[in-house]
Design an enzyme around this catalytic site. Structure first.
Site, mmCIF file in Angstrom:
data_model
loop_
_atom_site.group_PDB
_atom_site.id
_atom_site.type_symbol
_atom_site.label_atom_id
_atom_site.label_comp_id
_atom_site.label_asym_id
_atom_site.label_seq_id
_atom_site.Cartn_x
_atom_site.Cartn_y
_atom_site.Cartn_z
ATOM 1 N N ILE A 140 0.832 -1.216 0.000
ATOM 2 C CA ILE A 140 0.000 0.000 0.000
ATOM 3 C C ILE A 140 0.860 1.258 0.000
ATOM 4 O O ILE A 140 0.366 2.350 -0.274
ATOM 5 C CB ILE A 140 -0.938 0.017 1.218
ATOM 6 N N ALA A 141 2.144 1.116 0.326
ATOM 7 C CA ALA A 141 3.069 2.258 0.309
ATOM 8 C C ALA A 141 4.480 1.722 0.166
ATOM 9 O O ALA A 141 4.805 0.644 0.673
ATOM 10 C CB ALA A 141 2.935 3.090 1.571
ATOM 11 N N ALA A 142 5.311 2.483 -0.533
ATOM 12 C CA ALA A 142 6.720 2.137 -0.667
ATOM 13 C C ALA A 142 7.540 3.358 -0.294
ATOM 14 O O ALA A 142 7.323 4.445 -0.836
ATOM 15 C CB ALA A 142 7.034 1.699 -2.087
ATOM 16 N N ALA A 143 8.443 3.194 0.660
ATOM 17 C CA ALA A 143 9.260 4.301 1.142
ATOM 18 C C ALA A 143 10.718 4.064 0.782
ATOM 19 O O ALA A 143 11.055 3.118 0.061
ATOM 20 C CB ALA A 143 9.079 4.465 2.645
ATOM 21 N N LEU A 145 13.275 3.069 2.558
ATOM 22 C CA LEU A 145 13.962 1.911 3.130
ATOM 23 C C LEU A 145 13.173 0.618 3.043
ATOM 24 O O LEU A 145 13.730 -0.458 3.262
ATOM 25 C CB LEU A 145 14.315 2.188 4.596
ATOM 26 N N GLN A 147 8.863 -1.252 2.164
ATOM 27 C CA GLN A 147 7.485 -1.085 1.707
ATOM 28 C C GLN A 147 6.539 -1.715 2.717
ATOM 29 O O GLN A 147 6.928 -2.572 3.516
ATOM 30 C CB GLN A 147 7.290 -1.660 0.312
ATOM 31 N N LYS A 162 5.902 -3.939 7.641
ATOM 32 C CA LYS A 162 6.957 -3.196 6.937
ATOM 33 C C LYS A 162 8.100 -4.157 6.604
ATOM 34 O O LYS A 162 8.644 -4.813 7.507
ATOM 35 C CB LYS A 162 7.447 -2.043 7.805
ATOM 36 N N ASP A 297 12.631 12.481 12.224
ATOM 37 C CA ASP A 297 12.213 12.396 10.818
ATOM 38 C C ASP A 297 10.704 12.601 10.701
ATOM 39 O O ASP A 297 9.981 11.737 10.202
ATOM 40 C CB ASP A 297 12.615 11.022 10.255
#
Length: 568
Positions: A140-143, A145, A147, A162, A297
């Site tokens: 549903i999301a990829a960052a 470092l 996903q 994660k 962050d």
């Protein structure tokens, strides 16, 4: 054979080990450096070409902004982190570029599901179906470092899973090596007097980045953060499911909420943006000044407004810790800044490490007054942190200021939080929330250290500063959480205690300072607080303070009274 034995094996950042490894493999360093330089040179040339052809910005804005996002994405996690920080600064980045950089927060290209599933199974020692009753077919999301998948445990809890990107460490270690090498060569040529501290800032970033890619460490950070805010109903922290967590896989409670940049959905949910801002800024100040353990962050992908009006924090990989003395000095530095006490502020800079102890501060004080006095302006409400950091950088051209490595993360955190607040309310001033909080903390004096700092602020050159106390009370009352009565009770208990002997004597002397009774100052203070100090409530406060007073406390008061009489 493992191409990156050092990178893959170490869990902690070690600049010397990384440097030793890459010095023996110059081809890797040269190839990566060429790739980085070529990427940005091409982008800059494109901007200049558009400028030379006098192309209207609107015609090429999306194309150039998208090009920059693709460059940062292609260069990998280290550069994505920089892009994420820039994406929180609407006052620095042009709107078209900002819209693209925001996509770096959670709209990065994912890696293959098969690889992600194999990492989960290898790390947790069970098949996907044994761990989860259901899991989203795609992330549903990829960052930068990893996903994230949305899943449900067999016990019914909805969770976020994660999964770390494969082969992450080799790229990070090589980029950090290049950044450190560049810092050591560029520092002497930069206009700022950072010197060797520029390398220390890279090292601080490297330490935090290594901590961030250890999900066990992130889980511990989340639980510590939650414990700090357990008494705060406005802050939400997801629970960690340790049974389904490892160094490369993190399973935590699913959070339903809205990104702080999604103002339309926040307002549609009936949430007040100014209240959300106040929760965010106050929680940020509590992290820095109360707990000393702060989220380094806080970009929009890590902060959410929940439907019930709380602020939810996620992603606790990049955190840092301040010692007690630094917390106290930061509190007093804020007060000295607002009160325009530039000599004391210069001394705070020495204590915090921005100036060395050997520095002669007297030639610097007028420069601090000129630069920061202009930044604050005529009133407290005109202050904003971005202006202060910009103005402060001017001092570094001519004076021996340096940025301590630890403060690089603090500054980044504060600037980022202010950027988020500005996205919700362009007229937001961080000091309108921040200074009342600082004043309230000093006035409540919940620790001996904070009481000592309050005394330092209220007395200057041996004289009691009536105006400072008046200003602090007035400003603290702008904080909706501030109640004068409990503060008065704490103050009275302190005055009647053995610890308060010095303050009792000084207050009594202050009333007859300069051979006159300071009735006018007392009258102004009374007019300021009389509406809250109703007789019945005042009696309750006095009775409560006396109930706390021991026989020893009564005995401790007597010397002060005797001394006062002798002065008369």
């Amino acid at each position: 054979m493992n191409r990156y034995p050092v990178a893959q094996s170490q869990r902690r950042y070690d600049a010397k080990a990384i440097a030793k490894y890459y010095r023996n493999r110059p081809w890797l360093v040269i190839w990566r450096a060429i790739a980085i330089i070529f990427s940005f040179v091409g982008f800059i040339f494109g901007l200049k070409w558009d400028e030379w052809l006098k192309v209207e910005p609107g015609h090429v804005a999306n194309r150039r902004a998208t090009q920059l996002r693709h460059i940062i994405t292609r260069l990998g996690p280290t550069f994505i982190k920089v892009g994420q920080a820039l994406s929180t600064r609407p006052d620095l980045i042009r709107k078209d570029f900002l819209e693209e950089l925001i996509k770096l927060q959670d709209q990065l290209p994912p890696f293959e599901n098969a690889i992600a599933h194999s990492i989960i199974e290898a790390q947790l020692g069970r098949t996907i179906s044994e761990i989860f009753s259901e899991i989203t077919p795609e992330p549903i999301a990829a960052a930068s470092l990893g996903q994230v998948y949305r899943a449900r445990l067999h016990t019914g809890e909805e969770v976020a899973v994660k999964v770390q990107r494969p082969n992450l460490l080799p790229t990070i270690t090589l980029d950090l090596y290049l950044m450190r090498w560049a810092a050591s060569w560029l520092a002497p040529w930069l206009p700022l007097n950072l010197g060797h501290d520029l390398s220390l800032i890279v090292d601080e970033f490297g330490i935090k980045l290594f901590e961030e890619i250890d999900y066990i460490n992130e889980g511990r950070n989340a639980e510590k953060f939650a414990a700090n805010f357990q008494d705060d109903p406005t802050v939400k922290v997801p629970a960690i499911y340790w049974r389904y967590t490892s160094h490369n896989v993190l399973t935590l409670e699913w959070i339903n909420g809205f990104k702080l940049t999604d103002t339309e959905r926040i307002k549609a949910a009936g949430l007040d943006t100014d209240t959300i801002i106040q929760i965010g800024v106050t929680s940020g100040l509590r992290q820095l000044l109360e707990f000393g353990f702060f989220h380094a962050d806080p970009h929009p992908g890590n902060l959410f407004a929940t439907p019930d009006g709380r602020m939810a924090f996620i992603d606790f990989g990049m955190m840092d810790q301040l010692d007690q003395n630094t917390k106290e000095t930061l509190v007093t530095a804020v007060v000295h800044l607002i009160n325009k006490d530039y000599v004391d502020l210069a001394k705070d800079f020495v204590k915090l490490g921005f100036l060395t102890p050997e520095t002669d501060i007297w030639p610097i004080v007028p420069a601090i007054e000129t630069v920061l006095g202009d930044a604050i302006g005529e009133s407290v409400s005109s202050f904003n942190f971005k202006t202060i950091t910009d103005k402060f950088s001017e001092l570094m051209y001519d004076y021996p200021f340096r940025v301590p490595a630890k403060f690089a993360l603090i500054i980044r955190s504060l600037v980022t939080q202010e950027g988020l607040a500005l996205s919700l309310n362009p007229n937001f001033k961080i000091v309108e929330v921040g200074y009342p909080y600082v004043a309230r903390r000093l006035l409540t004096g919940e620790s001996p250290e904070m009481r000592r700092r309050l005394i330092e602020i209220l007395f200057k050159d041996g004289k009691f500063q009536w105006q400072r106390l008046e200003n602090m009370i007035a400003i603290a009352r702008t904080d909706g959480n501030f109640d004068l009565l409990p503060t008065a009770q704490l103050g009275l208990q302190y005055l009647l205690s053995a610890e308060g002997q010095f303050l009792r004597r000084q207050l009594l002397l202050a009333l007859i300072e300069d051979d006159r009774l300071h009735t006018e100052e007392v009258r102004r203070l009374w007019n300021l607080v009389k509406d809250e100090l109703k007789p019945a409530r005042l009696f309750d406060v006095a009775l409560g303070a006396l109930n706390e007073l021991s026989t020893e406390g009564v005995a401790a008061i007597l010397p002060s009274v005797s001394a006062f009489k002798s002065n008369l």
